[in-house]
Design an enzyme around this catalytic site. Structure first.
Site, short mmCIF file in Angstrom:
data_model
loop_
_atom_site.label_atom_id
_atom_site.label_comp_id
_atom_site.label_asym_id
_atom_site.label_seq_id
_atom_site.Cartn_x
_atom_site.Cartn_y
_atom_site.Cartn_z
CG HIS A 1 56.44 69.09 81.67
ND1 HIS A 1 55.97 70.57 81.05
CD2 HIS A 1 55.11 68.45 82.67
CE1 HIS A 1 55.17 71.10 82.17
NE2 HIS A 1 54.65 70.07 83.05
CG HIS B 1 52.80 66.00 79.92
ND1 HIS B 1 51.48 65.68 79.70
CD2 HIS B 1 53.84 65.20 80.17
CE1 HIS B 1 51.96 64.66 79.81
NE2 HIS B 1 53.26 63.97 80.48
N GLY C 1 47.76 69.51 74.54
CA GLY C 1 48.07 69.99 76.09
C GLY C 1 47.05 69.55 76.79
N PRO C 2 46.20 69.96 76.98
CG PRO C 2 44.42 71.62 76.58
CD PRO C 2 44.82 71.17 75.89
CG ASN D 1 54.56 57.07 83.69
OD1 ASN D 1 54.10 57.22 84.03
ND2 ASN D 1 54.89 57.66 82.23
CG HIS E 1 55.30 64.86 85.90
ND1 HIS E 1 54.50 64.24 84.50
CD2 HIS E 1 54.78 67.18 85.13
CE1 HIS E 1 53.98 64.98 83.76
NE2 HIS E 1 53.81 66.42 84.31
CD GLU F 1 26.46 66.14 75.78
OE1 GLU F 1 25.12 66.64 76.32
OE2 GLU F 1 26.61 65.56 76.34
CG PHE G 1 22.75 70.08 76.97
CD1 PHE G 1 23.00 70.45 78.09
CD2 PHE G 1 21.93 69.44 76.34
CE1 PHE G 1 21.87 70.54 78.98
CE2 PHE G 1 21.63 69.30 77.06
CZ PHE G 1 20.65 69.44 78.41
CG HIS H 1 17.24 71.27 80.24
ND1 HIS H 1 18.04 70.96 81.55
CD2 HIS H 1 17.19 70.68 78.93
CE1 HIS H 1 17.33 69.63 80.75
NE2 HIS H 1 17.23 70.05 79.98
#
Length: 677
Positions: free
Chosen positions: A34, A74, A127-128, A198, A274, A419, A447, A483
């Protein structure tokens, strides 16, 4: 070299070029990577690592450094190249060659596809998308709280800014927007977000999916914004913007820098830049027609950045002198701060001796709240917050000081109904200086599904974050199946480096906190019920619960072992007594933490599980995790139901009569393979 090429401006141009070329080398060496964003951000890297950030490559863990988080993980090649060029010893050129390597036969490298926290100069595994922004907000909170606690007039011993880079993708993720809203409300002026704008995402142009005014949105959340329109070349403009951001004292800043993804390559400005590799022609264009060996950086660039290292070393020496003087004037505070900086372990045996089970409370969440507050008063490392359910979680107390822009000394923060960010921000608090803080989050167990990606990131980063979940079964009642978390436990029980603990009583709740506080490189989730149990279990023991599972009720010649935890344990114990009295000797095992139990010796585990052919778990969840121990399980096959807690135990056959009936029927069946009764 000409005289002009020695000027800072010319050296900035040379450095930007050399960084781009080295990024391309890393992507070419193993056929991909990347590199597009990293190539486009080369000028940003010069502005940060050469001109504005304070760090010391010879002492990567120096406490008072500036911290940098690459949220757009990345673009890791850019961070690796900068750590190499600025002199971090782990990041040799040979290590950089490991980027994208297939790694056969145990090949090791420090340069993975995304940066990982265990290596020098990497503050957080990213990363995420969006998780890095949330972590950076947490680091800024941590720095503010420590500064408010320990800094004195003329003694700014807690110092340093938090820098975080982001692309377009992070700014679309909910966790990032939640965290940025928190940062703006808290006026975290030690946080600077570098936006690599970009105009391209993985699939195509940004305007396919984003047309809003990003600056206006960020400003509405309480942030300053600064624009830089030429991020491809104008390093000095970026330096000026960063220095301006440092001067603001009333809120965080986003610097919106326009760059070209894959600058000056065949795919520049397109989604094709990318990821992938680069051509020979791309290298020639970046080098302005020159040729040069792969993995070679001109010596003057190394020397140019070495000055930043020397500047950082001097800053560290000055800080150490300041800390020495501070120790003379404020010895108590200095000793405490040093202990937290060094991450010295807590004296849990002494602390927990004074913690007792409240006599006037019976609901599990209330007992847990009382125990939490006993502990909270004794450990300054604890920094807690809830997602607008602090009262329902029963963790609140009148003497809590709230952390906000008017008082950064507080240790309880209001995250709001966010959360995901609550967990992500808490990761950053823990990562800021491992051991200095133990962050705590709180909401309903259901939750924590909202928070799960960030909870996972905390576990992945080996961070000690304690999550407190209440309302953890269909005992929750009339709020219904939305719930009632019948399946949520399976995710957290399966998560590596995560302790899922479901105590049944005050004694086991104390043990749960001891386990969570005593695990410096693990996250923990303590799960408790909303209401008082219809049949409170008897004979529970904190010391035995520290082993994860233990025999609660023993009988001779047992035909059945029932394993249970949490709000199901009392029903299980009552049913076992009825089974024994009816001629089916039944023993009971309390197992508040499967993962802790599995860490015990084989002889201990075998002794607890016993020799009965029929081992049956009883829990108000879909019992996916119990097959490793059990021949069968009594649990859920459906979602819950909107009814009272006792009614649901009856409805789903998990009250005393239901358990008794199912076990009695099971005695007439072959043990066979595991099943849900």
């Amino acid at each position: 070299m000409t005289k002009d090429s020695n000027s800072p401006k010319s050296l900035d141009v040379i450095a930007t070029r050399e960084i781009r070329k080295l990024v391309m080398d890393l992507c070419r060496q193993n056929g991909g990577g990347h590199g597009g964003s990293a190539v486009g951000m080369a000028g940003i890297a010069v502005a940060l690592w050469k001109h504005t950030m304070v760090f010391n490559p010879a002492s990567p863990a120096w406490f008072a450094r500036d911290r940098f988080v690459l949220s757009n993980g990345h673009a890791a090649t850019l961070q690796y190249c900068m750590l190499h060029i600025t002199g971090y010893k782990q990041f040799t050129m040979d290590q950089l060659r490991g980027y994208g390597h297939p790694k056969p036969r145990g090949y090791e490298t420090v340069c993975f596809a995304h940066p990982e926290i265990e290596f020098d100069g990497v503050e957080f595994t990213t990363g995420p998308l969006g998780q890095g922004i949330a972590a950076a907000v947490g680091m800024a909170i941590a720095a503010k709280q420590l500064a408010s606690t320990y800094n004195k007039p003329s003694f700014p011993v807690v110092q340093g800014n938090i820098f975080c880079s982001t692309g377009d993708g992070c700014l679309m993720e909910g966790v990032a927007i939640e965290a940025m809203a928190i940062a703006g409300r808290l006026a975290l002026d030690n946080l600077i977000l570098i936006y690599d704008n970009n105009d391209v995402t993985c699939d195509g142009p940004l305007d396919w999916i984003v047309t809003e005014n990003t600056n206006a949105k960020v400003q509405a959340m309480g942030w300053h914004t600064i624009d830089v329109y030429d991020g491809d070349h104008n390093v000095s403009a970026m330096v000026d913007a960063i220095n301006l951001a440092k001067s603001y004292t009333d809120g965080p800043t986003m610097i919106n820098i326009r760059t070209t993804i894959g600058y000056n390559t065949e795919k520049a400005g397109t989604a094709g830049a990318h990821h992938g590799t680069f051509s020979d022609g791309d290298i020639i264009r970046v080098l302005d027609g020159a040729t040069r060996p792969s993995h070679f950086v001109v010596p003057e660039v190394y020397e140019y950045f070495a000055e930043a290292g020397r500047r950082g070393a001097q800053a560290q020496a000055d800080w150490e002198d300041l800390l020495q003087d501070y120790s003379s004037v404020y010895p108590k505070e200095a000793a405490e701060l040093k202990s937290r900086i060094e991450g010295k372990p807590l004296d849990l045996s002494t602390i927990m001796k004074s913690v007792s089970v409240p006599e006037n409370l019976i609901a599990a969440r209330e007992v847990d709240g009382d125990i939490f507050n006993q502990i909270f008063k004794q450990i300054p490392h604890l920094f807690a917050g809830g997602a607008d359910l602090w009262g329902a979680n029963k963790l609140g107390a009148k003497d809590h000081v709230v952390f906000d822009k008017n008082d950064y000394s507080g240790r309880v923060v209001r995250y709001g109904i966010r959360e995901h960010a609550m967990a992500g921000v808490s990761n950053g608090i823990a990562a800021y200086q491992p051991g200095a803080f133990i962050p705590i989050t709180a909401t309903f167990l259901m939750f924590y599904l909202y928070a799960a990606p960030a909870v996972r990131m905390g576990a992945l980063n080996d961070l000690q974050v304690i999550h407190v979940a209440t309302h953890d079964s269909f005992q929750e009642g009339q709020n219904g199946p939305t719930h009632q978390p019948v399946e949520v436990d399976s995710l957290f029980r399966a998560m590596p480096h995560m302790q899922y603990i479901r105590p049944s009583s005050g004694e086991e709740i104390i043990a749960a906190w001891m386990l969570a506080l005593g695990a410096p490189k693990k996250s923990s989730l303590i799960s408790v019920a909303r209401d008082a149990a219809e049949f409170p279990p008897t004979g529970t023991c904190r010391d035995k619960a520290l082993l994860g599972g233990y025999v609660l009720s023993e009988v001779e010649n047992a035909q059945v072992t029932l394993i249970s935890c949490g709000s199901a344990l009392g029903y299980t114990q009552q049913a076992a007594a009825k089974l024994t009295n009816s001629g089916i000797p039944t023993r009971v095992v309390s197992m508040p933490s499967i993962c802790v139990f599995e860490a015990q010796s084989e002889s201990y585990k075998n002794g607890v599980l016993g020799s009965a052919a029929r081992i049956v778990s009883v829990e108000e969840y879909v019992p996916t995790v119990w097959a490793r121990f059990c021949s069968a399980s009594i649990g859920m096959k459906t979602f819950g139901y909107s009814a009272s807690g006792p009614s649901n135990y009856d409805r789903f056959g998990m009250d005393v009569e239901g358990i008794f009936s199912k076990i009695t029927g099971y005695m007439n069946q072959d043990v066979g393979r595991w099943r849900i009764l």
